[in-house]
Design an enzyme around this catalytic site. Structure first.
Site, PDB file in Angstrom:
ATOM      1  CG  ASP A 137      -2.711 -39.674 -75.138  1.00 33.97           C
ATOM      2  OD1 ASP A 137      -3.042 -38.536 -74.760  1.00 33.97           O
ATOM      3  OD2 ASP A 137      -2.012 -39.875 -76.141  1.00 33.97           O
TER       4      ASP A 137
ATOM      5  CG  ASP B 250      -3.157 -34.330 -73.504  1.00 36.26           C
ATOM      6  OD1 ASP B 250      -2.045 -34.267 -72.969  1.00 36.26           O
ATOM      7  OD2 ASP B 250      -3.332 -34.256 -74.744  1.00 36.26           O
ATOM      8  CD  GLU B 251       1.074 -37.596 -73.045  1.00 36.11           C
ATOM      9  OE1 GLU B 251       1.266 -38.809 -73.287  1.00 36.11           O
ATOM     10  OE2 GLU B 251       1.537 -36.681 -73.733  1.00 36.11           O
TER      11      GLU B 251
END
Length: 363
Positions: free
Chosen positions: A17, A111-112
Site C-alpha cells: 500500500d 496505490d495498492e
C-alpha cells in the site's frame, strides 16, 4: 498441508500500500511541498479532498472531507489539483516491479495490490524479506514510500499493511492470527465501515473477541450474506486467491465523505474528481462499457442509483457529461454522504473477453 482454518498456512501473501500516494507524488514532483500539509483536490471554498499528506493528516485532514472543512482544520493547508495521468504512470512503474517477483499480482487501485509470493520468481522463502526488498526498490526507483502487510491470506495481509504506516510493514503469522484478531477493534477490520461498526457496537461487539461470541445464524440474521464473511474472517478464514486476471463486472470509483456535502458546486466538483479517477482506471485496463451508473447515498443513508445504457460502447470523452447528466436528473438534492460512478456491461480488450449480457452494477 491444510490447517483447521480452512486455508493453507503455507500461503504467503503480501499487500503493498503506497503511503498517501497522490499527495506523496505531488511532494515528490514539487520539492517546495515537501514537509508541508498538502491536500489533493478542492480549494479553500469548495470541493472535496481526494488525498492528504501525512503532514495534513496530523491536523485531522482526511480524504473525502469537504475542502472547506479541511481548510478550517489546517489554515496553512496547500491545495493542489490532481494529476491522475502522473499517478497512473508511477503506478504502472511499480506494477512492473511487482511482476519481477511474481505473476500473481492483483491490483486493487492505483496505490495498492496483493502479491502471492508463495512460489516467487526468485525462489526465496521469506515473504517478509521480499516485502522489505520490494519497498526498498520502490523507494529507490520512484522516491516514494510504501507499507506492506504479510500473512497467509488476503484479509490479514490487508489489515497488517495498516499497522505500521507510514513506511513500515507487519507480519501476522498463522499461529498469531487468532489472538491478533480477537484483540483487534472492530472498526479496524478491513471491510467493516463506520455504519456497520456502529451496528455491531450497538450489539456489544467492540472487538474480534466479541464478534466470535455470536453464532453464524445470528450474524446472518443481522447482516445478511455479509454475516458469513464476518463469521469467517474473525476466525482467520479467507479463501480468496490472488487473481491477476479476474473478470470484472464493472469498473467504478466511489467516495464516502467524512462530512455530508450540501451545495451543488461541491457535489459537482466531487463527481468531477471521481470521474477523473474512473477515466484513469478505464484507460489502464483498456476497458469500455455500454452502461454508466451513478450511485448516491444521502445523509439519511437512503441510496439511489441512476443508469443509462447505450447500444454502442461509451466513449471516454462522453463519460463526464453523462455522469453530470445523471446527477442533474433532480433539481433538488438532500445532503450527500457518498458518490460513486461506474461503467458496466464491459468489454476488456486486454483479456480478450467478449461483451456479454447486461450486468448489474455492484459497488
Amino acid at each position: 498441508m491444510e490447517s483447521d482454518k480452512g486455508t493453507s498456512d503455507n500461503r504467503k501473501i503480501i499487500h503493498i500500500d503506497m503511503d498517501a500516494f497522490f499527495a506523496s507524488v505531488e511532494q515528490l514532483d514539487h520539492p517546495e511541498l515537501r514537509g508541508k500539509p498538502v491536500a489533493v483536490g478542492g480549494n479553500r471554498e469548495r470541493g472535496v479532498v481526494a488525498a492528504a499528506s501525512y503532514e495534513a493528516r496530523r491536523f485531522g485532514v482526511r480524504s473525502a472531507m469537504p475542502a472547506a472543512i479541511a481548510a478550517r482544520k489546517c489554515p496553512h493547508l496547500i491545495f493542489v489539483k490532481p494529476r491522475f495521468e502522473r499517478y497512473k504512470e508511477i503506478s504502472h512503474q511499480i506494477r512492473q516491479l511487482f511482476l519481477e517477483y511474481t505473476d500473481l499480482v492483483e491490483p486493487l487501485s492505483l496505490d495498492e495490490a496483493f502479491l502471492d509470493v508463495t512460489e516467487n520468481k526468485l525462489g526465496r522463502p521469506s515473504a517478509s524479506l521480499l516485502a522489505r526488498e520490494i519497498r526498498e526498490r520502490i523507494k529507490k526507483e520512484t522516491g516514494l514510500n510504501a507499507s506492506a502487510g504479510i500473512s497467509y491470506n488476503k484479509f490479514l495481509a490487508k489489515v497488517a499493511s495498516d499497522l505500521n504506516k507510514p513506511n513500515g510493514q507487519a507480519v501476522i503469522p498463522p499461529d498469531k492470527a487468532e489472538a491478533f484478531l480477537e484483540n483487534l477493534p472492530i472498526e479496524k477490520f478491513y471491510g467493516i465501515g463506520k455504519v456497520t461498526a456502529q451496528k455491531m457496537k450497538a450489539l456489544g461487539i467492540h472487538s474480534g473477541f466479541d464478534l466470535k461470541q455470536f453464532s453464524l445464524s445470528f450474524l446472518i440474521s443481522r447482516f445478511g450474506k455479509s454475516g458469513l464473511h464476518y463469521f469467517e474472517i474473525v476466525r482467520g478464514i479467507h479463501l480468496s486467491e490472488v487473481k491477476p486476471n479476474r473478470v470484472r463486472k464493472s469498473i467504478s470509483v466511489e467516495r464516502t465523505f467524512e462530512k455530508d456535502i450540501f451545495s451543488t458546486r461541491e457535489i459537482e466538483e466531487a463527481l468531477n474528481l471521481i470521474t477523473s479517477e474512473l477515466l484513469g482506471r478505464l484507460e489502464r485496463t483498456q476497458a469500455k462499457g455500454r452502461t454508466i451508473t451513478l450511485k448516491i447515498k444521502f445523509n439519511d443513508f437512503s441510496i439511489q442509483t441512476r443508469s443509462k445504457s447505450l447500444p454502442e460502447y461509451i466513449k471516454q470523452e462522453e463519460i463526464p457529461e453523462m455522469g453530470m447528466e445523471l446527477l442533474r436528473q433532480e433539481s433538488t438534492m438532500a445532503p450527500v454522504r457518498l458518490l460513486g460512478l461506474g461503467i458496466s456491461n464491459l468489454f476488456q480488450s486486454k483479456s480478450g473477453s467478449l461483451p456479454g449480457e447486461q450486468l448489474k452494477f455492484d459497488y
